[in-house]
Design a protein around this motif. Structure first.
Motif, PDB file in Angstrom:
ATOM      1  N   LEU A  46     192.682  81.625  25.663  1.00 13.52           N
ATOM      2  CA  LEU A  46     191.700  81.021  25.101  1.00 13.52           C
ATOM      3  C   LEU A  46     190.195  80.973  25.576  1.00 13.52           C
ATOM      4  N   GLU A  47     190.179  81.264  27.089  1.00 14.03           N
ATOM      5  CA  GLU A  47     189.075  80.949  27.985  1.00 14.03           C
ATOM      6  C   GLU A  47     189.429  82.140  28.699  1.00 14.03           C
ATOM      7  N   ARG A  91     195.301  73.300  30.620  1.00 11.41           N
ATOM      8  CA  ARG A  91     193.829  73.630  30.915  1.00 11.41           C
ATOM      9  C   ARG A  91     193.077  74.223  30.065  1.00 11.41           C
ATOM     10  N   GLU A  92     193.655  74.593  28.894  1.00  9.94           N
ATOM     11  CA  GLU A  92     192.985  75.043  27.569  1.00  9.94           C
ATOM     12  C   GLU A  92     192.823  76.461  28.029  1.00  9.94           C
ATOM     13  N   LEU A  93     193.787  77.294  28.803  1.00  5.75           N
ATOM     14  CA  LEU A  93     193.247  78.643  29.242  1.00  5.75           C
ATOM     15  C   LEU A  93     194.168  79.775  28.325  1.00  5.75           C
ATOM     16  N   GLY A 126     186.762  83.285  30.801  1.00 10.54           N
ATOM     17  CA  GLY A 126     186.184  83.271  32.279  1.00 10.54           C
ATOM     18  C   GLY A 126     186.920  83.129  33.597  1.00 10.54           C
TER      19      GLY A 126
END
Length: 220
Positions: A122-123, A100-102, A125
């Protein structure tokens, strides 16, 4: 996201530090069990033993795998299986967050060996959103729903609420009040309460075993 994914995301500091402590694997397994109970696939009967309610594919690979693992241990007490299942499911949940690129994996190496893996965020939010939801619930600005209630309960089980919601986020709300609120939210939530009890019992058993091994090593 699944409850287990949300748990690992908020239980990981932005720099990748583990906020869930040494029992992270146990509580991740507890999160998967909680979700399966809430989805009425598993149950914990009046003897505190696992009972399969419904099999079949759920459509979520992490939950499908967890359902098989818990189903194979039907009739056992959750506290006796969370540790062994947790060792198998923690990495796949992290890998789901990677897809999920989190988060990203960051091996920690020394003396030519990999000792552990950190998972820097990474993210920010999505993590910030979940933390904000938990903060509103813990600070009594909002009533918990099934998911925030489960998350609070699981974090409470390993005493991670004060770390996930640091003091600078809740001025005037001391750690003791955070823990008291966590206990209030856990109480009466049947699925969460049963699993939290199992997580706490599994954690206590693990710590006792570690203590016994350490004592034996010291005396030899």
């Amino acid at each position: 996201m699944l409850i287990a994914e949300e748990l690992l995301l908020v239980g990981t500091a932005p720099d990748g530090r583990n906020l869930l402590g040494t029992q992270r694997q146990i509580v991740v397994a507890g999160a998967l069990l909680t979700e399966l109970v809430l989805r009425e696939r598993l149950d914990v009967d009046d003897r505190s033993r696992l009972r399969m309610v419904a099999g079949g594919t759920i459509g979520e690979p992490l939950l499908d795998d967890a359902l098989v693992r818990f189903g194979e241990r039907q009739g056992k007490k959750p506290k006796d299986v969370l540790g062994s299942i947790g060792r198998k499911v923690e990495k796949p949940v992290f890998e789901s967050l990677v897809r999920r690129e989190l988060v990203r994996p960051e091996p920690v190496r020394a003396l030519g060996m990999t000792w552990m893996t950190r998972w820097p965020v990474l993210e920010g939010g999505p993590r910030d959103t979940i933390v904000a939801d938990l903060l509103r619930v813990v600070c009594r600005m909002e009533e918990p729903n099934s998911r925030t209630g489960a998350l609070v309960s699981l974090l409470q089980a390993v005493d991670a609420l004060p770390r996930v919601l640091p003091k600078e986020m809740r001025p005037g709300v001391p750690n003791r009040d955070v823990r008291r609120r966590g206990k209030e939210i856990t109480k009466g939530r049947w699925a969460s309460e049963a699993v939290v009890k199992a997580v706490q019992e599994a954690t206590a058993a693990t710590m006792a075993a570690v203590g016994a091994a350490t004592a034996a090593s010291s005396s030899s």
